[in-house]
Design a protein around this motif. Structure first.
Motif, PDB file in Angstrom:
ATOM      1  N   TYR A 115      -5.468  -9.199  -1.829  1.00  0.00           N
ATOM      2  CA  TYR A 115      -4.033  -9.302  -2.097  1.00  0.00           C
ATOM      3  C   TYR A 115      -3.217  -9.196  -0.809  1.00  0.00           C
ATOM      4  N   ALA A 116      -3.610  -8.298   0.091  1.00  0.00           N
ATOM      5  CA  ALA A 116      -2.878  -8.141   1.353  1.00  0.00           C
ATOM      6  C   ALA A 116      -2.991  -9.397   2.208  1.00  0.00           C
ATOM      7  N   ASN A 117      -4.159 -10.022   2.207  1.00  0.00           N
ATOM      8  CA  ASN A 117      -4.349 -11.252   2.971  1.00  0.00           C
ATOM      9  C   ASN A 117      -3.505 -12.400   2.422  1.00  0.00           C
ATOM     10  N   GLU A 118      -3.139 -12.301   1.139  1.00  0.00           N
ATOM     11  CA  GLU A 118      -2.256 -13.301   0.538  1.00  0.00           C
ATOM     12  C   GLU A 118      -0.792 -13.011   0.831  1.00  0.00           C
ATOM     13  N   GLY A 119      -0.523 -11.873   1.490  1.00  0.00           N
ATOM     14  CA  GLY A 119       0.841 -11.536   1.873  1.00  0.00           C
ATOM     15  C   GLY A 119       1.552 -10.539   0.983  1.00  0.00           C
ATOM     16  N   HIS A 120       0.848 -10.025  -0.025  1.00  0.00           N
ATOM     17  CA  HIS A 120       1.453  -9.052  -0.926  1.00  0.00           C
ATOM     18  C   HIS A 120       1.406  -7.646  -0.304  1.00  0.00           C
ATOM     19  N   THR A 121       2.309  -6.784  -0.736  1.00  0.00           N
ATOM     20  CA  THR A 121       2.284  -5.383  -0.309  1.00  0.00           C
ATOM     21  C   THR A 121       1.417  -4.600  -1.290  1.00  0.00           C
ATOM     22  N   VAL A 122       0.405  -3.925  -0.757  1.00  0.00           N
ATOM     23  CA  VAL A 122      -0.571  -3.227  -1.596  1.00  0.00           C
ATOM     24  C   VAL A 122      -0.504  -1.725  -1.334  1.00  0.00           C
ATOM     25  N   TYR A 123      -0.402  -0.952  -2.388  1.00  0.00           N
ATOM     26  CA  TYR A 123      -0.484   0.508  -2.314  1.00  0.00           C
ATOM     27  C   TYR A 123      -1.904   0.881  -2.731  1.00  0.00           C
TER      28      TYR A 123
END
Length: 241
Positions: free
Chosen positions: A21-29
């Motif tokens: 998800y982070a590699n797709e540009g989303h912010t991940v907690y």
């Protein structure tokens, strides 16, 4: 871009999901108890933020959640697996420990985190294909996942009117630190990265069930339709070999 919270993100499926998800540009907690592992994960991508807490402690979850933004996706993925090796001398403490980690903690997370989920958001639960069939030594693990399946499906009915989509993830064997401890054959085992790709694809389609890998979980479901006395004979023969 979305804001996504994933529990159990310090290793295995959770870690692979956080990275994808982070590699797709989303912010991940990224949730977990191990500060060192989460710190390394956050260093790998500046879109990943630590969400450090013990999900079996509701006060810990509340404290960690104080500054959370509104979330688009919550994936309740944290869990553990321990086996009952001696059914005659049943280990009640082990049973309680697994139920607490895999099921009770989910209730705590729901109490705190659902308030942060946006309308039209996605709520996902990582269960297991072990919930499809009673298997040897899995009295604690299987019971916790069967309970989780019922919780997810029941909640999906009540949350529908709140425009929240619920997905149930049922992995077969996935290569993780948990399955690395297994000493038995694991048919159809796949990598955590491949499992994460299946999950993300399923969540993007708002699938109510995400069964991975497809062939293995399909076979498990087929066996689950057998009359129980037939499956019991098959399972007993398997452990006698």
């Amino acid at each position: 871009m979305k804001h996504i919270l994933i529990t159990g993100a310090s290793s295995g499926i959770g870690k692979a999901l956080a990275s994808l998800y982070a590699n797709e540009g989303h912010t991940v907690y990224a949730g977990g108890r191990d500060f060192k592992k989460l710190n390394l994960l956050c260093r790998s991508n500046n879109k990943i933020r630590p969400f450090i807490c013990d999900v079996t402690d509701i006060n810990d979850i509340q404290l960690a959640s104080k500054n959370l933004p509104k979330l688009d996706i919550i994936i309740l993925n944290a869990g553990d697996c321990e086996y009952i090796d001696d059914p005659i001398n049943f280990d009640g403490q082990l049973f309680a420990r697994v139920i607490n980690t895999n099921l009770i903690s989910v209730g705590y997370c729901l109490q705190v985190l659902l308030k942060h989920l946006k309308p039209n958001g996605n709520l996902a639960f990582t269960s297991s294909s072990a919930a499809f069939l009673p298997l040897t030594r899995t009295q604690a693990y299987g019971a916790s996942k069967a309970g989780l399946n019922y919780l997810a499906k029941s909640l999906s009915i009540d949350l529908k009117t709140h425009n929240i989509n619920v997905s149930l993830i049922n992995p077969g064997f996935v290569s993780t630190p948990l399955t690395d401890k297994n000493t038995f054959s694991m048919p159809g085992i796949i990598s955590s990265d491949l499992a994460a790709k299946y999950i993300v694809k399923g969540l993007n389609k708002n699938k109510s069930e995400i069964n991975i890998p497809p062939l293995f979980t399909f076979i498990m479901k087929l066996f689950s339709y057998l009359p129980f006395f037939i499956w019991q004979k098959i399972a007993v023969r398997m452990i006698q070999k």
